[in-house]
Scaffold this motif. Structure first.
Motif, short mmCIF file in Angstrom:
data_model
loop_
_atom_site.label_atom_id
_atom_site.label_comp_id
_atom_site.label_asym_id
_atom_site.label_seq_id
_atom_site.Cartn_x
_atom_site.Cartn_y
_atom_site.Cartn_z
N MET A 68 0.83 -1.20 0.00
CA MET A 68 0.00 0.00 0.00
C MET A 68 0.87 1.25 0.00
O MET A 68 2.00 1.25 0.51
CB MET A 68 -0.91 0.01 1.23
CG MET A 68 -1.88 -1.17 1.30
SD MET A 68 -2.98 -1.09 2.73
CE MET A 68 -3.98 0.35 2.32
N LEU A 69 0.33 2.30 -0.59
CA LEU A 69 0.90 3.64 -0.49
C LEU A 69 -0.12 4.49 0.25
O LEU A 69 -1.22 4.70 -0.25
CB LEU A 69 1.18 4.22 -1.88
CG LEU A 69 2.29 3.52 -2.69
CD1 LEU A 69 2.25 3.96 -4.13
CD2 LEU A 69 3.65 3.82 -2.09
N SER A 70 0.22 4.92 1.44
CA SER A 70 -0.77 5.56 2.28
C SER A 70 -0.25 6.87 2.84
O SER A 70 0.94 6.98 3.20
CB SER A 70 -1.15 4.62 3.44
OG SER A 70 -2.00 5.26 4.35
N PRO A 71 -1.11 7.88 2.94
CA PRO A 71 -0.72 9.12 3.61
C PRO A 71 -0.56 8.91 5.11
O PRO A 71 0.02 9.75 5.80
CB PRO A 71 -1.87 10.09 3.30
CG PRO A 71 -3.03 9.21 2.98
CD PRO A 71 -2.47 7.97 2.37
N GLU A 72 -1.08 7.78 5.61
CA GLU A 72 -0.92 7.44 7.02
C GLU A 72 0.38 6.66 7.21
O GLU A 72 1.04 6.28 6.25
CB GLU A 72 -2.13 6.64 7.50
CG GLU A 72 -3.44 7.39 7.29
CD GLU A 72 -4.66 6.51 7.45
OE1 GLU A 72 -4.48 5.31 7.76
OE2 GLU A 72 -5.77 7.00 7.25
N ASP A 73 0.72 6.36 8.45
CA ASP A 73 2.03 5.78 8.73
C ASP A 73 2.04 4.28 8.92
O ASP A 73 3.08 3.69 9.17
CB ASP A 73 2.63 6.43 10.01
CG ASP A 73 2.97 7.89 9.78
OD1 ASP A 73 3.34 8.23 8.65
OD2 ASP A 73 2.85 8.68 10.73
N PHE A 112 0.49 -6.92 8.39
CA PHE A 112 1.66 -7.28 7.60
C PHE A 112 1.50 -6.97 6.11
O PHE A 112 2.14 -7.60 5.28
CB PHE A 112 2.00 -8.76 7.78
CG PHE A 112 2.43 -9.11 9.18
CD1 PHE A 112 3.73 -8.90 9.59
CD2 PHE A 112 1.52 -9.63 10.08
CE1 PHE A 112 4.14 -9.22 10.88
CE2 PHE A 112 1.91 -9.95 11.37
CZ PHE A 112 3.22 -9.74 11.78
N VAL A 113 0.65 -6.02 5.76
CA VAL A 113 0.60 -5.55 4.38
C VAL A 113 1.71 -4.52 4.22
O VAL A 113 1.74 -3.52 4.94
CB VAL A 113 -0.77 -4.91 4.05
CG1 VAL A 113 -0.75 -4.35 2.64
CG2 VAL A 113 -1.87 -5.94 4.20
N PRO A 114 2.66 -4.75 3.32
CA PRO A 114 3.80 -3.84 3.21
C PRO A 114 3.38 -2.40 2.92
O PRO A 114 2.56 -2.15 2.03
CB PRO A 114 4.60 -4.42 2.04
CG PRO A 114 4.21 -5.85 1.99
CD PRO A 114 2.77 -5.90 2.41
N LEU A 115 3.91 -1.48 3.70
CA LEU A 115 3.71 -0.05 3.44
C LEU A 115 4.88 0.41 2.59
O LEU A 115 6.01 0.51 3.06
CB LEU A 115 3.65 0.72 4.76
CG LEU A 115 3.32 2.21 4.66
CD1 LEU A 115 1.94 2.41 4.05
CD2 LEU A 115 3.40 2.86 6.03
#
Length: 677
Positions: free
Chosen positions: A435-440, A445-448
């Motif tokens: 995921m690409l997220s504006p959150e941190d 365990f879904v890779p950020l």
């Protein structure tokens, strides 16, 4: 400080020895042990509960595979370091402490494995280079026995190294791996596509791809009773597990397969083209032999097959061009009903052209009867060929092959629902990379992979094939900028938008006053389409009433005479409702397919806006045909979508799905689970 995860299946004695060694050589740091049992029938769970009550035991009701069980252990534990060991491992003194010390001193290490010894003290070559085709041939075919000293095998097993010093390697055998939890959160857990074998290769490959080190640590020694069942015989069950995992690995990482996936639309078109060519020629010969059987009752003679070769060429060209002109080779959402209707339309266009050709052709070898017989044959055979292709591809997806590498852009509840459903439903055709997220933080365990502004870098580095914008919080500028560049990367883009209630399949982008604008045409339930739908309703209701009323009368009398009054009354009530529904359709109060009757008295409320209804209420509808029972808002969206995307194919799909639901039932789910369909 460290969590030990041990997966067992029919390994009671080995597991007992492993657990005894853990507690006898207990590490100096705090630790916990989690045993995940994959439906053993040899008394393994009873042994663990009776002799090791301090162990956390997870009992699976079926053998879910090694990687799935390891991931389950990961989620049940909490320590910063997770030591995954096989039940045939015997821990030696200080081995676990050595792994922890190295992890503490080397923050860039994602995976660390120790030296593995055979029971006789000899070395197991557990540190290896990545597989090549040559290595696979040597390791998994008789070629390995013919060339035991092959250079490829020596390089793969790193035989020219004494394995006595710390070294960064490609991958480590999964019998003993200490994994940094933060690294697993960064790259994801073991890929559950691997039932057995190659999950360790895949994990190490992901770690190295994301910049984590995979390290061999000889100081941490353990004894491994390595049975390697896949190498006992050439053909056995473990061999097929191994083969399946090899295919999954190269389907996921192989350059050739990645190229095929990037050009999947062309591959799909060529597959359908080949299927249609076979079906067209087969239909011609079926029609020819049917015409041959009818020879005694027809006046005109039938010539040999060779006389009709020119006609066969004309049939092939005309039918394929008709299919192409109607978009049957363009990428589009397809289903069995859609394919049959599309093929029927294309075959009908071809039939008209072919019959017209009989009047302008000067050759006597042009049989109108043959053409007339060809028409239904090609509809049936081409439809079956395409449906078979679709079903085979669906089954392939079900086994988690040919998945597009996907990334979800956005945060919040919707993005989390999307990533959860992508992971749980491989038939959607996506492998969630991260995921690409504006959150941190990402969940479970879904890779950020970064933030939305990192999208181009991630697409290029990770080989992404599908981007899903799943959050209104992502700026329009970010979405628009990437859409303009998506062709450069060859990716598909899906945008989940707040406008889902008004977007229809008739929407398109065109130029207006020198600028691109979005155009949304009036709904399809208007004018001629509305007349067609009403005409079909009347025809179906007339047939239904004519057939049902006599049956209802006879059945009611029979039930009254032969059954108890209570059951007869209930049966009659059902019959009356059925006949009454058909009568309502006939007089125009209802349709066979439409929104719920209860909602006819009010306008739908979506996001605070009133949505006017055009369609008559239906005996069944999109909500009744849904795979799951959903909340009120989702029902509203389904019904508005139905009205604004109506087609005969959609009505037919809903009718068929409703019949299936009548026998199979539905599943009620919570709001947080919506989105699987």
């Amino acid at each position: 400080m460290v969590s030990l995860v041990i997966v067992g299946h029919q390994t009671k004695d080995l597991l007992e020895a492993c657990l005894r060694s853990v507690y006898e050589m207990r590490p100096s740091v705090p630790f916990e042990v989690c045993v995940v049992d994959n439906a053993s029938t040899d008394g393994t769970p009873e042994m663990v509960r009776g002799k090791f009550p301090e162990v956390q035991l997870v009992e699976n009701q079926r053998n879910v595979g090694y990687s799935t069980a390891v991931n389950e252990g990961f989620r049940r534990t909490t320590a910063p370091y997770v030591l995954v060991i096989n039940p045939d491992i015997v821990v030696t003194e200080g081995a676990i402490d050595a792994l922890v010390r190295y992890m503490e001193a080397t923050p860039e290490a994602g995976v660390v494995g120790g030296r593995l010894l055979n029971p006789d003290g000899s070395l197991q070559y557990s540190a290896r280079t990545f597989y090549t085709l040559r290595v696979l041939l040597m390791r998994r075919t008789p070629l390995g026995r013919l060339f035991p000293n092959s250079r490829a095998i020596r390089d793969h097993l790193m035989l020219d190294w004494d394995h006595n010093d710390v070294r960064e390697v490609d991958w480590l055998m999964g019998a003993c791996l200490m994994i940094r939890r933060s690294a697993a959160e960064n790259v994801g857990l073991m890929d559950e596509r691997y039932f057995l074998y190659f999950e360790d290769v895949d994990l190490c490959y992901k770690m190295r791809q994301r910049g984590w080190k995979v390290v061999y640590l000889p100081e941490a020694e353990m004894v491994h009773h390595h049975r390697r069942a896949s190498a006992r015989r050439m053909i056995n069950r473990p061999f097929f597990y191994h083969l399946n995992s090899v295919f999954h690995f190269y389907d996921k990482w192989g350059g050739f397969f990645q190229s095929v996936k990037r050009h999947r639309k062309l591959v799909q078109a060529l597959t359908f083209l080949l299927s249609d060519m076979i079906s067209i020629n087969l239909a011609f010969f079926v029609a020819y032999f049917a015409r041959l059987l009818l020879g005694p009752i027809l006046v005109k003679p039938l010539f040999g097959v060779g006389a009709y070769l020119d006609l066969l060429v004309f049939i092939n060209v005309t039918t394929l061009l008709a299919f192409a002109a109607l978009g049957l080779y363009r990428a589009r959402p397809v289903g069995s009903v859609d394919e049959v209707l599309a093929v029927a339309k294309g075959a009908s266009v071809s039939f008209v052209i072919l019959m017209a050709g009989t009047f302008v052709s000067q050759t006597q070898f042009y049989s109108r009867t043959l053409v007339a017989m060809f028409w239904p044959c090609v509809i049936v055979l081409a439809s079956l060929g395409r449906i078979l292709n679709l079903r085979l591809h669906s089954e392939l997806r079900g086994f988690q092959f040919d998945l597009q590498r996907a990334v979800v852009v956005g945060g919040g509840i919707r993005a989390m629902e999307v990533q959860q459903n992508l992971r749980e439903n491989p038939r959607l055709g996506c492998e969630l990379v991260g995921m690409l997220s504006p959150e941190d933080a990402a969940a479970d365990f879904v890779p950020l992979l970064g933030r939305p502004e990192d999208l181009e870098r991630v697409v290029e580095e990770m080989g992404i094939q599908q981007v899903i914008f799943a959050d209104a919080g992502v700026s329009n500028e970010t979405v628009a900028d990437f859409l303009l560049k998506s062709g450069k990367y060859g990716v598909d883009v899906r945008v989940m938008t707040d406008l889902e209630e008004v977007l229809t399949r008739t929407g398109r982008v065109e130029e207006f006053l020198g600028v691109p604008v979005a155009v949304f045409e009036r709904g399809p339930l208007f004018g001629l389409n509305a007349a067609i739908k009403r005409g079909l309703d009347v025809l179906g209701a007339v047939v239904g009433v004519v057939v049902t009323w006599p049956v209802a009368a006879v059945t009611s009398v029979f039930r009254l005479l032969r059954a108890d009054p209570g059951r007869s009354e209930a049966w009659d009530d059902r019959l009356r409702r059925g006949v009454g529904g058909l009568w309502n359709v006939l007089v125009g109060r209802m349709s066979f397919v439409g929104p719920r009757p209860a909602d006819r008295s009010r306008a739908s409320q979506l996001r605070g806006h009133s949505v006017a209804r055009q369609a008559r209420p239906g005996l069944t509808g999109p909500c009744a045909a849904a795979r799951i029972l959903v909340g009120e808002r989702e029902k509203e969206i389904l019904e508005v979508f139905y009205e604004r995307n109506w087609s005969l194919a959609l009505d037919l799909r809903i009718l068929l799905a409703s019949l299936r639901r009548a026998h199979g039932g539905v599943e009620r789910v919570e709001r947080s689970e919506i989105g699987k369909g």
